[in-house]
Design an enzyme around this catalytic site. Structure first.
Site, PDB file in Angstrom:
ATOM      1  N   HIS A 101      -7.441  -5.884   0.790  1.00  0.00           N
ATOM      2  CA  HIS A 101      -6.235  -5.078   1.017  1.00  0.00           C
ATOM      3  C   HIS A 101      -5.439  -5.535   2.240  1.00  0.00           C
ATOM      4  CE1 HIS A 101      -4.023  -1.454  -0.041  1.00  0.00           C
ATOM      5  NE2 HIS A 101      -4.056  -1.018   1.198  1.00  0.00           N
ATOM      6  N   SER A 138       0.843  -1.202   0.000  1.00  0.00           N
ATOM      7  CA  SER A 138       0.000   0.000   0.000  1.00  0.00           C
ATOM      8  C   SER A 138       0.885   1.262   0.000  1.00  0.00           C
ATOM      9  CB  SER A 138      -0.954  -0.066   1.196  1.00  0.00           C
ATOM     10  OG  SER A 138      -1.984   0.887   1.042  1.00  0.00           O
ATOM     11  N   ASP A 168     -10.094  -5.596  -3.421  1.00  0.00           N
ATOM     12  CA  ASP A 168      -9.458  -4.579  -2.565  1.00  0.00           C
ATOM     13  C   ASP A 168     -10.360  -3.346  -2.525  1.00  0.00           C
ATOM     14  OD1 ASP A 168      -7.794  -2.395  -1.698  1.00  0.00           O
ATOM     15  OD2 ASP A 168      -6.036  -3.607  -2.205  1.00  0.00           O
TER      16      ASP A 168
END
EC number: 3.1.2.12
Lengths: 289, 289
Positions: A267, A157, A234
């Protein structure tokens, strides 16, 4: 686990045997950050001054610490198998005292974006860019049995953004690179726009060297294949991540990219631990060749 | 992931794809605890109503939640490999409102010891014994694709105590059992004496059925080999754990035991993740035979 620390630069917060090696948690007075900083190191069995281990630096995402990636991703068992060390970075300076730094999860504490702020008052301590690129590699190579000529970088991320940006800017320093669900084009998504306008100011020309997609467009490439894993469930895929933008830029730049989409994955670290083995295999093929 | 929930007994807090299967976090109104209770389930790929998965129940240690063992131990990847499901239990009721329940890490919240308290005011809600032995297996087998005839149990520290006690008391219900750094003889160590005297009272005869070593001495055994891993650098080894006491009782009782001592390893999840693969292999050999 520390090879030598004659200057007593490190405070050992904890060390644990793990997977035949050791994982340690340290703090030191960072000259770059102007604050006490935390990091963690996994050293595989058998690394010595004479036989230094290749190393992968881990950059975590928003809200994480230097512990998160190590404990939640399952990475250590695979690093141990390949004789690879790991250096895990914190996600921001801690206790910088900037007004508002603790008010939101995506700015300030836990959200340093692995760059050097240029705007006051952030620029006094929010200098994770130089910390990741210079101070932490230098410090860890000096005090641990690490081979700085075989150094890779991996992130998730916000940390995927950091890994891509640092590797594209300095491919001679970071020999291998991969990312999970990275923010590939921060200049055009809300997380990045908020962080960059705060840390760097409104002049978007100053943002380009902190954006992996813009770096590709400016001619920066990495000599190895970049591995990116992305879950198609995600929750941040369309709003914050946009791997398609990076993929398009890579095609135009001639950058080798292996972008994998995984059906149903989100995620979280449950996603990361599902595919971490492939990332270590990817780095090992380059770093231990 | 839920097979069916016509009575809407469960609240889905989160579900994530992981290692080809799914891990989910749920809450429900527990009739045993008289409170809302949390638990988590990992279901491997391919489990269906017609093809139910064997399952291992995970019991964590002091201060943990239903998430801890799943995220920190690396267990899911190995369960997935063997097609085994996991059910992770919380470590105590939450919000029971007993005066003092939040004052120390080793009593009350996060420290239910997997037993039914008999002393007021604890006995109103602190009933993790019946919850682990009856309500949670019944609930999860009814709502998920689990094969209750192939059920194992595993735990760490206080959860190792729980796993050993429940398996020795009901070997027909728990077909396989293993533990990391378990409290094997709580009646003679500070953690156990504090918990038992509070939950059960001063009459030590009432403690015996909650103590794995005393259960062995009373003639309870398990038909399979019990696997225990113990680090020799565990900070609680001599004061709280004392695997030697269990080993001696097992020898006298004719209980098959594989007790492994690991040089340099401590009490942490860094230890657990180093040896978790062997535990899943141990359970799989029994549950998937």
């Amino acid at each position: 686990m520390i090879l030598s620390d004659p200057g007593k630069e490190l405070t050992v917060r904890a060390e644990h045997a793990c997977c035949g090696g050791h994982v340690g948690f340290y703090s030191h007075a960072s000259r770059t950050l102007g604050l006490e900083a935390h990091f963690a190191v996994f050293m595989p069995a058998g690394a010595t001054q004479a036989r230094r281990a290749p190393v992968i630096h881990l950059l975590a995402g928003l809200t994480c610490t230097e512990e998160t990636f190590l404990i939640k991703s399952n990475v250590i068992r695979f690093a141990a198998r390949h004789g690879i060390a790991l250096v895990a970075t914190d996600t921001s300076p801690r206790g910088a005292g900037v007004p508002g730094e603790d008010e939101s999860y995506d700015l300030g504490t836990g959200a340093g974006f692995y760059l050097d702020a240029t705007r006051a008052p952030w620029n006094a301590h929010y200098r994770m860019g130089s910390y990741v690129a210079e101070e932490l590699p230098e410090l860890t190579q000096r005090l641990f049995a690490l081979d700085g000529t075989r150094r890779g970088i991996m992130g998730h991320s916000m940390g995927g953004h950091g890994a891509l940006v640092h590797a594209l800017r300095a491919p001679q320093a970071w020999k291998s690179v991969s990312a999970f669900a990275p923010i590939v084009h921060p200049a055009v998504v809300p997380w990045g726009e908020k962080a960059f306008s705060t840390y760097l100011g409104q002049d978007r020309s100053a943002w380009a060297r902190h954006d992996a997609t813009l770096l590709l467009e400016a001619g920066h490439t990495h000599p190895t294949t970049i591995l990116i894993d992305q879950g198609d469930a995600d929750q941040f895929l369309q709003t914050q991540l946009r791997p398609d933008l990076f993929s398009n830029a890579a095609a135009r730049a001639g950058q080798a990219l292996r972008l994998r989409h995984h059906k149903g994955y989100d995620h979280s670290y449950w996603f990361i631990q599902s595919f971490i083995e492939d990332h270590i295999t990817h780095h090992a093929a380059i770093l231990t060749a």
